[in-house]
Design a protein around this motif. Structure first.
Motif, PDB file in Angstrom:
ATOM      1  N   PHE A 115       1.769  -1.778   0.316  1.00 39.71           N
ATOM      2  CA  PHE A 115       2.981  -1.008   0.036  1.00 39.71           C
ATOM      3  C   PHE A 115       2.812  -0.089  -1.167  1.00 39.71           C
ATOM      4  O   PHE A 115       3.436   0.971  -1.237  1.00 39.71           O
ATOM      5  CB  PHE A 115       4.171  -1.945  -0.197  1.00 39.71           C
ATOM      6  CG  PHE A 115       4.674  -2.617   1.050  1.00 39.71           C
ATOM      7  CD1 PHE A 115       5.044  -1.869   2.150  1.00 39.71           C
ATOM      8  CD2 PHE A 115       4.764  -4.000   1.121  1.00 39.71           C
ATOM      9  CE1 PHE A 115       5.509  -2.485   3.306  1.00 39.71           C
ATOM     10  CE2 PHE A 115       5.232  -4.621   2.271  1.00 39.71           C
ATOM     11  CZ  PHE A 115       5.604  -3.866   3.359  1.00 39.71           C
TER      12      PHE A 115
ATOM     13  N   VAL B 269       6.017   7.406   0.511  1.00 38.77           N
ATOM     14  CA  VAL B 269       7.294   7.394   1.235  1.00 38.77           C
ATOM     15  C   VAL B 269       7.994   8.738   1.137  1.00 38.77           C
ATOM     16  O   VAL B 269       8.033   9.369   0.077  1.00 38.77           O
ATOM     17  CB  VAL B 269       8.218   6.288   0.676  1.00 38.77           C
ATOM     18  CG1 VAL B 269       9.510   6.218   1.480  1.00 38.77           C
ATOM     19  CG2 VAL B 269       7.506   4.944   0.693  1.00 38.77           C
TER      20      VAL B 269
ATOM     21  N   LEU C 263       1.324   0.756   7.581  1.00 40.62           N
ATOM     22  CA  LEU C 263       2.535  -0.019   7.327  1.00 40.62           C
ATOM     23  C   LEU C 263       2.402  -1.442   7.859  1.00 40.62           C
ATOM     24  O   LEU C 263       2.835  -2.404   7.211  1.00 40.62           O
ATOM     25  CB  LEU C 263       3.729   0.687   7.970  1.00 40.62           C
ATOM     26  CG  LEU C 263       5.115   0.433   7.371  1.00 40.62           C
ATOM     27  CD1 LEU C 263       5.116   0.687   5.876  1.00 40.62           C
ATOM     28  CD2 LEU C 263       6.142   1.319   8.053  1.00 40.62           C
TER      29      LEU C 263
ATOM     30  N   TYR D 223       1.350   3.236  -0.047  1.00 39.14           N
ATOM     31  CA  TYR D 223       2.000   3.882   1.095  1.00 39.14           C
ATOM     32  C   TYR D 223       3.002   4.908   0.551  1.00 39.14           C
ATOM     33  O   TYR D 223       3.948   4.555  -0.152  1.00 39.14           O
ATOM     34  CB  TYR D 223       2.720   2.841   1.959  1.00 39.14           C
ATOM     35  CG  TYR D 223       3.257   3.398   3.255  1.00 39.14           C
ATOM     36  CD1 TYR D 223       2.438   3.553   4.360  1.00 39.14           C
ATOM     37  CD2 TYR D 223       4.599   3.774   3.374  1.00 39.14           C
ATOM     38  CE1 TYR D 223       2.925   4.059   5.564  1.00 39.14           C
ATOM     39  CE2 TYR D 223       5.088   4.285   4.565  1.00 39.14           C
ATOM     40  CZ  TYR D 223       4.251   4.421   5.650  1.00 39.14           C
ATOM     41  OH  TYR D 223       4.748   4.937   6.833  1.00 39.14           O
TER      42      TYR D 223
ATOM     43  N   TYR E  22       9.725   2.210   6.361  1.00 34.25           N
ATOM     44  CA  TYR E  22       9.216   1.586   5.143  1.00 34.25           C
ATOM     45  C   TYR E  22      10.168   0.492   4.649  1.00 34.25           C
ATOM     46  O   TYR E  22       9.742  -0.632   4.336  1.00 34.25           O
ATOM     47  CB  TYR E  22       9.034   2.663   4.082  1.00 34.25           C
ATOM     48  CG  TYR E  22       8.679   2.170   2.704  1.00 34.25           C
ATOM     49  CD1 TYR E  22       7.404   1.689   2.431  1.00 34.25           C
ATOM     50  CD2 TYR E  22       9.613   2.194   1.669  1.00 34.25           C
ATOM     51  CE1 TYR E  22       7.068   1.239   1.166  1.00 34.25           C
ATOM     52  CE2 TYR E  22       9.293   1.749   0.405  1.00 34.25           C
ATOM     53  CZ  TYR E  22       8.015   1.273   0.152  1.00 34.25           C
ATOM     54  OH  TYR E  22       7.692   0.820  -1.097  1.00 34.25           O
TER      55      TYR E  22
END
Length: 451
Positions: free
Chosen positions: A114, A119, A157, A117, A127
């Motif tokens: 996370f 966004v 994800l 990642y 997410y």
């Protein structure tokens, strides 16, 4: 007012000013560590909470605490590890006989989490849903079905969910692809590895049904494999009845998987189907900046270069990474002191020219139609209903339906979050008019040529 009472009131005020889902994901697990006259130290579950709160909600924090106390506090966000480094007591770690005899392979990529990642608006819902599942696997969002075109972050994800669960629990996680599942199932009849087919079948079922979290990537590749679909159905049922978390990805929505068994497709919608759209310009720039920040050229790249790559790679994150790798290779060979726009154009021109717009996408159709009618893409997405906007919009929707593989829902969302029924009506209108209007036929031929 006592500090605990103040913090409780602070959380209540936050809850009144954001949506329930936002509060649940970002604020529900906040804990007050300490507080003095100038600073509040708040514990957050993950580093990603620190990032999101600092970049998105810090003004809300400042306004809320000032309204309650009349004092401007500084907020320090920390994770558990930043408060104290706990020693690991191996005696407290639960182990099973299986842990002793077999080293379990989750198949997860530890580099996909996370924290890295990126966004944006196109993937925010997926997410947030992924974080909810990672924090409470096997509860309300089961299965989690993530869908969207190839190369936009679905696999990242899924690995992030699996890695979070393995790091924060003793749950048994398994990541696989539908191709691997199919190939292993097909191996039952081959009596491989010196085993009987019965023994192989039992090992197969134990592997996939004795897990707490099953993650299956690219479920669309089960199309045409009827026996494998039946086996996956029984695996799904066995896990779901035990409240084991199932996470599935596909390049299309459950409703569009027409050649997958109906009973499977219906189960895919039991939990939460959530889609990821191609990244918009802003998100593409953020992804490029993040990728470059981990390279040796991070300090010599002009902003124009980032925007140039973002414009050249409109739909696919993998294409972005390939372009950056091409730029890195060229930079290593030429060793410039500065990577400016002219240098970048020279470095990636062949790669971009070959790859950009390999297929007609919604964004490409919108741009071509907008240019043809001398309006903007924002006009096509707007609520304007005057004929010089509405008619190009109808034509663009029709071309998106006929010239791309996108479904009605995705098309509607890319035209200002319109309902799929609006897309159908627009397509039907143009289709009917084409029967009698030669000039419209000629117009569409011109636009298709530009596509």
């Amino acid at each position: 007012m006592k500090t605990d009472e103040l913090f409780t009131k602070f959380l209540h005020e936050l809850q009144d000013n954001v949506s329930p889902s936002t509060y649940s994901v970002w604020f529900n697990d906040l804990e007050l560590v300490s507080m003095d006259n100038k600073e509040m130290v708040i514990k957050v579950p993950l580093p990603v909470h620190k990032q999101v709160i600092r970049t998105t909600y810090m003004d809300l924090f400042d306004e809320t605490i000032f309204a309650l106390t009349g004092i401007k506090y500084d907020f320090k966000l920390v994770t558990e590890d930043e408060i104290v480094k706990p020693s690991i007591n191996e005696e407290d770690k639960p182990i099973s006989h299986e842990d002793i005899t077999v080293e379990w392979n989750t198949n997860l990529d530890p580099n996909m989490n996370f924290d890295n990642y990126i966004v944006g608006e196109s993937n925010r819902l997926a997410y947030i849903s992924a974080i909810n599942v990672a924090q409470s696997p096997g509860t309300i969002r089961n299965p989690l079905f993530i869908y969207g075109r190839s190369g936009i972050g679905k696999t990242h994800l899924m690995h992030a969910i699996g890695n979070y669960i393995t790091e924060h629990s003793n749950k048994k996680v398994l990541y696989t692809t539908s191709n691997d599942f199919r190939d292993e199932y097909a191996g039952i009849s081959k009596q491989e590895r010196g085993q009987s087919s019965i023994e192989y079948a039992n090992n197969f079922k134990n592997k996939y049904r004795n897990v707490d979290v099953l993650i299956v990537d690219d479920i669309q590749f089960l199309v045409g494999a009827e026996l494998t679909q039946q086996e996956f159905f029984h695996t799904f049922e066995a896990l779901h009845k035990q409240n084991k978390q199932i996470i599935i990805s596909s390049d299309r929505s459950p409703d569009d998987l027409k050649k997958i068994e109906e009973r499977l497709r219906s189960r895919f919608t039991w939990g939460l189907p959530v889609d990821i759209y191609p990244p918009d310009f802003e998100l593409r720039c953020k992804i490029i900046e993040h990728k470059l920040s981990m390279t040796s050229i991070k300090d010599i790249v002009d902003r124009d270069v980032i925007e140039y790559i973002a414009n050249a790679c409109p739909n696919d994150v993998r294409h972005i990474f390939g372009t950056i790798n091409r730029l890195l290779a060229y930079t290593a060979m030429m060793t410039p002191k500065k990577v400016d726009l002219n240098f970048a154009i020279e470095a990636i021109k062949d790669y971009v020219n070959v790859n950009i717009y390999q297929e007609n996408t919604i964004g490409h159709v919108q741009k071509v139609v907008a240019d043809y009618f001398k309006i903007t893409v924002d006009d096509l997405k707007s609520k304007k209903r005057n004929n010089n906007i509405a008619r190009p919009r109808h034509i663009a929707m029709y071309l998106c339906r006929t010239e791309t593989e996108e479904n009605l829902t995705n098309i509607g969302l890319e035209f200002g979050a319109r309902d799929h029924s609006t897309v159908i009506a627009s397509c039907d209108k143009i289709k009917a008019e084409l029967q009698t209007n030669e000039s419209l036929n000629d117009m569409l031929k011109e636009i298709k040529a530009k596509l």
